[in-house]
Design an enzyme around this catalytic site. Structure first.
Site, mmCIF file in Angstrom:
data_model
loop_
_atom_site.group_PDB
_atom_site.id
_atom_site.type_symbol
_atom_site.label_atom_id
_atom_site.label_comp_id
_atom_site.label_asym_id
_atom_site.label_seq_id
_atom_site.Cartn_x
_atom_site.Cartn_y
_atom_site.Cartn_z
ATOM 1 N N ASP A 108 -7.225 -2.563 8.476
ATOM 2 C CA ASP A 108 -6.641 -3.695 9.201
ATOM 3 C C ASP A 108 -5.120 -3.648 9.326
ATOM 4 O O ASP A 108 -4.583 -3.824 10.407
ATOM 5 C CB ASP A 108 -7.092 -5.029 8.585
ATOM 6 C CG ASP A 108 -7.028 -5.051 7.058
ATOM 7 O OD1 ASP A 108 -6.700 -4.001 6.468
ATOM 8 O OD2 ASP A 108 -7.319 -6.095 6.466
ATOM 9 N N GLU A 201 0.002 2.035 -1.718
ATOM 10 C CA GLU A 201 -0.411 0.643 -1.904
ATOM 11 C C GLU A 201 0.803 -0.288 -1.812
ATOM 12 O O GLU A 201 0.682 -1.440 -1.379
ATOM 13 C CB GLU A 201 -1.193 0.486 -3.223
ATOM 14 C CG GLU A 201 -2.418 1.429 -3.262
ATOM 15 C CD GLU A 201 -3.614 0.946 -4.093
ATOM 16 O OE1 GLU A 201 -3.410 0.194 -5.057
ATOM 17 O OE2 GLU A 201 -4.768 1.328 -3.756
ATOM 18 N N GLN A 202 1.979 0.231 -2.175
ATOM 19 C CA GLN A 202 3.217 -0.539 -2.066
ATOM 20 C C GLN A 202 3.516 -0.887 -0.604
ATOM 21 O O GLN A 202 3.951 -1.999 -0.289
ATOM 22 C CB GLN A 202 4.355 0.312 -2.618
ATOM 23 C CG GLN A 202 5.454 -0.420 -3.332
ATOM 24 C CD GLN A 202 6.400 0.591 -3.964
ATOM 25 O OE1 GLN A 202 6.983 1.397 -3.256
ATOM 26 N NE2 GLN A 202 6.540 0.550 -5.272
ATOM 27 N N PHE A 204 1.544 -1.445 1.778
ATOM 28 C CA PHE A 204 0.740 -2.571 2.242
ATOM 29 C C PHE A 204 1.302 -3.904 1.750
ATOM 30 O O PHE A 204 1.219 -4.910 2.435
ATOM 31 C CB PHE A 204 -0.723 -2.407 1.805
ATOM 32 C CG PHE A 204 -1.440 -1.368 2.603
ATOM 33 C CD1 PHE A 204 -2.021 -1.684 3.833
ATOM 34 C CD2 PHE A 204 -1.506 -0.054 2.163
ATOM 35 C CE1 PHE A 204 -2.664 -0.728 4.589
ATOM 36 C CE2 PHE A 204 -2.147 0.912 2.907
ATOM 37 C CZ PHE A 204 -2.727 0.580 4.125
ATOM 38 N N GLU A 352 -13.849 10.602 -1.728
ATOM 39 C CA GLU A 352 -12.434 10.812 -1.379
ATOM 40 C C GLU A 352 -11.723 11.254 -2.667
ATOM 41 O O GLU A 352 -10.839 10.581 -3.174
ATOM 42 C CB GLU A 352 -11.828 9.503 -0.836
ATOM 43 C CG GLU A 352 -10.435 9.671 -0.225
ATOM 44 C CD GLU A 352 -9.805 8.335 0.182
ATOM 45 O OE1 GLU A 352 -10.398 7.276 -0.133
ATOM 46 O OE2 GLU A 352 -8.725 8.359 0.806
ATOM 47 N N HIS A 377 -14.761 9.114 4.580
ATOM 48 C CA HIS A 377 -14.206 10.390 4.100
ATOM 49 C C HIS A 377 -15.273 11.429 3.758
ATOM 50 O O HIS A 377 -15.432 12.415 4.450
ATOM 51 C CB HIS A 377 -13.243 10.204 2.922
ATOM 52 C CG HIS A 377 -12.025 9.426 3.303
ATOM 53 N ND1 HIS A 377 -11.082 9.921 4.167
ATOM 54 C CD2 HIS A 377 -11.612 8.173 2.971
ATOM 55 C CE1 HIS A 377 -10.133 9.013 4.336
ATOM 56 N NE2 HIS A 377 -10.440 7.945 3.643
ATOM 57 N N ASP A 434 -7.938 6.400 9.615
ATOM 58 C CA ASP A 434 -7.685 5.686 8.357
ATOM 59 C C ASP A 434 -6.507 4.709 8.467
ATOM 60 O O ASP A 434 -6.730 3.510 8.608
ATOM 61 C CB ASP A 434 -7.464 6.690 7.220
ATOM 62 C CG ASP A 434 -7.961 6.163 5.864
ATOM 63 O OD1 ASP A 434 -8.566 5.092 5.840
ATOM 64 O OD2 ASP A 434 -7.742 6.839 4.837
HETATM 65 ZN ZN LIG Z 1 -10.037 4.348 4.388
#
Ligand SMILES: [Zn+2]
Ligand SMILES: [Zn+2]
EC number: 3.5.4.4
Lengths: 503, 503
Positions: A108, A201-202, A204, A352, A377, A434
């Site tokens: 998203d 992750e940061q 995001f 993955e 994946h 992705d």
């Molecule tokens: Zn993914």
């Protein structure tokens, strides 16, 4: 999609029998037959090209040769270094124009080029920024100055900040750097999987305050669909965390609001772009949650699925697989829908990983045992021959995302990507992107280029590309009637593309 | 070696049938059965461990866990950086002590640790050195000052040079650097395959003047056998260029001399080490030669094979495959023996490439069509499903050399090596070391470690190692009676190894 027939095996037996007993040199006709047999096994290997397609394929093979012999072969390089070369490649240019069908594995908040986030969203009214002690930034929209938090500087209205510093280019660039993984020297910046995942992750979290602002949430989705549409994609399935969105006064909206917003935006976009088929959402949750939370989340997913049957396609886990909980840990939660006779399709990220023989390495098998519709994946699939056969028999495709796997350090030279093996076998798969925004890639074309050139070199042809485009619709969750219509529409676009590319 | 039985497929069908129709959660017993089925497919998966072996395997799994969780996983790193870690690993220590059977793919002048070349050979009488304009060195033994050549400084007697400079450590170290590819920062030193291959072939030129000096030729082979024996290897098959050797007065010896020397040295070594089984030679030539030269060379090979049936095992091409001529180009020369009803076994290097769909990429298939006995490397095999099935049916193994493939830049993270896929399928293969001296590796143990940990992670066990050791003798060219004896001898050594490792 090519299935291995017993006939093929018989043919090989016969050829070998001849060969083993032949005197002198190998028969060139038998050699050609074997080469042909191998070609027929590949993804798209059983597609017969028409005259025009053959012409275009001839042209394509020449363009490929150029890329293969240019000294630096882009799929062998890190995408951050290869992008400049790919963008100049005529093969890439052709792939951009090509109708690619659907993108079935995108997240998203990584769909829209971050330029748009910075140049459009952060320039909106009421946008505040703060600077964290981890040298990143946070954004929030608020009608008045928001309460400051411990890990961040006090909030500054971005408009005031920009007026103060006059030259805003450097500021905007620093925002862009915060919102992507792009860097000139990725091997130095991200020495291993854990560091790159941490930064990933940061990224995001930086986008979070922007994209969860309710009006931006809708605009973001619209702009995302637009960018995918512009990349000649007609349908998208979006893995979505569906976080609470917020209004200017701090009011929070729940997941129902997000789902309804998705439905509304998709309908609006389809009205403006009648040849766009639509988008559906796969509700996702981080795989670090515990068993109790998982039960609650699956129950939530079932309710969403009941309330929004058109737009809600199913459920999945996200996050770094090696550090998360294995699927089997969630067996109680994942069995809930079946237990209740409710159909909640799964679309598990699985395999993955580079780890072999660990608990997490069982995820591929468990995804199938939980009857997953597709596998995200499936990078480890080729190392699991039994699971591979099961997946093929069940016709469960993997969603291959080459650039993601490279940036997140599963593989460095994309010619070594296991999908090269799987495509040589005609294993069911689709190509997806992705998190294209985080990697600085186009919606799907860069990943298509990497897959086409990196996994196949000179051995793939126009039939491979056509099959990949067709696969993306075949393996979508579109109901069968709409799927057939979509495939018909794709084929019309395809013929137009072939014709125009020959002019 | 495990062959795929139809029974396996039936089992899967049954399990799937059950699973697809089951209500609620997946049956854990079926899951276990599938996991067991997958384990049985692996290299060594059908070996039943005895009680002692099970005990050792339990210990081994714990040691592996330690290496897997140590933060830096050696097979994921370049060997030049990983070596220090591997040398400290208790798994490696165990593998060193383990009887490994045979090394079937090693090259004549890359068998002996270069320390020996520098510390022993260059300290011999009459050794001259010159320094080339490419910043490398050349050596020659000569009774008087040799004639100088255009590309090199004038020859200096090494003994005089050493006396002059007093501190010879730096000089010796520079020789060592010239004789290996080792460097602290391999990614910077060797940015691509062509540059590393260029240096690789240069290294052999540096060694050339030392190892083709007739007395050194014999000593080198003896020392090579000693180092392999010391690494618990009982039999070796050596790819050998068989260049002319020279005497101190400049007289040249032909290939017959070299063959006779090999036979003599091997016999001598066997006499001193009765549990060493022997060594055979595979005559090789560079793949850059033309068709006419190839015909001559194959004729030469046939004569050698006729004159030295015990020591001469067959024929092969060497050199960078991508830049060399494809096997099919040599079809006339390679058909000669069959045409004449002469048995000249082939042991082709094939598929040592990342290129797909090129002429060179047909080498794997052509190697089989020319009835090769084994395939050197076969790195590209997993991408050729038809060739893969043919090889399996013909029981033609590949010789996997993990460190070589990594250093020569076919793959960077060894977990991505295609042999991980092939070993998961129980494909016929052996592990070998190609050019251990040039890579700074032990005779075979470092490659065994990389294969065991990198291709299998936690999923391989002691049975895998046992199967690899057994495979190396099974797929050797030993005549059947001697092969059986060798396997029996290996199993005795094996039981002793298991027993001692438990103490
Ligand atoms: Zn993914
Ligand atoms: Zn070799």
């Amino acid at each position: 999609m090519h299935v291995l027939f017993l006939g093929d095996l018989m043919w090989i037996y016969l050829l070998l029998l001849c060969c083993a007993s032949c005197n002198g040199r190998p028969d060139p006709r038998k050699r050609d037959a074997l080469i042909g047999l191998e070609a027929s096994r590949r993804t798209g290997g059983d597609i017969t090209l028409n005259e025009r397609e053959k012409l275009l394929d001839g042209k394509l093979q020449k363009l490929k040769q150029h890329d293969m012999e240019a000294g630096q072969f882009p799929p062998s390089m890190h995408f951050f270094k290869a992008k400049r070369l790919i963008d100049q490649s005529p093969v890439f240019n052709l792939i951009q124009k090509m109708p690619k069908g659907a993108a079935l594995h995108v997240h998203d908040f990584a769909m829209v080029s971050v330029d748009w986030l910075v140049k459009n969203v952060t320039y909106r009214e009421n946008c505040y920024v703060c600077f964290t002690d981890k040298q990143t930034v946070q954004f929030i929209f608020s009608s008045g100055p928001p309460a400051s938090s411990s890990y961040c500087s006090s909030w500054t209205l971005l408009r005031s900040l920009r007026e103060k510093i006059k030259n805003t280019t450097e500021l905007d660039n620093s925002f862009i750097r915060n919102l992507t993984l792009f860097t000139e020297d990725p091997d130095r910046a991200y020495p291993n999987q854990d560091t790159v995942w941490e930064r990933f992750e940061q990224v995001f979290l930086v986008a979070y305050g922007l994209v969860t602002y309710a009006p931006v949430f809708k605009d973001y989705l619209y702009e995302g669909l637009r960018q995918f549409y512009e990349d000649n994609i007609m349908y998208v399935e979006i893995r979505a965390l569906l976080p609470q969105t917020y209004e200017l006064d701090g009011r929070l909206n729940d997941k129902d609001w997000s789902m309804a917003a998705c439905q509304e935006v998709v309908n609006q976009f389809k009205k403006h772009h009648p040849d766009f088929i639509g988008a559906r959402v796969i509700f996702t949750v981080h795989r670090k949650i515990n068993a109790t939370e998982a039960v609650k989340t699956v129950e939530e997913a079932m309710i969403l699925r009941r309330n929004f049957p058109d737009v809600m396609a199913g459920f999945d886990f996200v996050g770094q697989e090696d550090l998360g909980r294995p699927l089997w840990y969630f067996k109680d939660a994942l069995s809930l829908p079946e237990d209740k006779g409710f159909n909640l399709p799964y679309f598990f990220h699985a395999g993955e990983t580079d780890s072999q023989g660990t608990d997490v390495d069982q995820n591929l098998m468990d995804a199938l045992l939980f009857n997953t519709t597709r596998i995200g994946h499936g990078f480890a699939l080729a190392r699991h021959p039994v699971v591979k056969e099961m997946a093929r028999k069940m016709d469960v495709p993997i969603e291959v995302c080459p650039i993601s796997n490279q940036v997140l350090k599963l593989v460095s030279d994309l010619r070594d990507h296991p999908a090269a093996v799987l495509m040589a076998e005609g294993h069911p798969l689709v190509i997806s992107s992705d998190d294209p925004a985080v990697f600085g890639a186009t919606a799907l074309s860069h990943d298509f280029y990497e897959a086409f050139m990196g996994f196949g070199g000179m051995s793939f042809n126009l039939g491979t590309l056509k099959e990949l485009a067709l696969n993306s619709l075949r393996y979508s969750t579109l109901p069968s009637q709409r799927k057939e219509e979509a495939i018909d529409a794709l084929l019309v676009k395809w013929d137009k593309f072939v014709w125009e590319s020959l002019l």
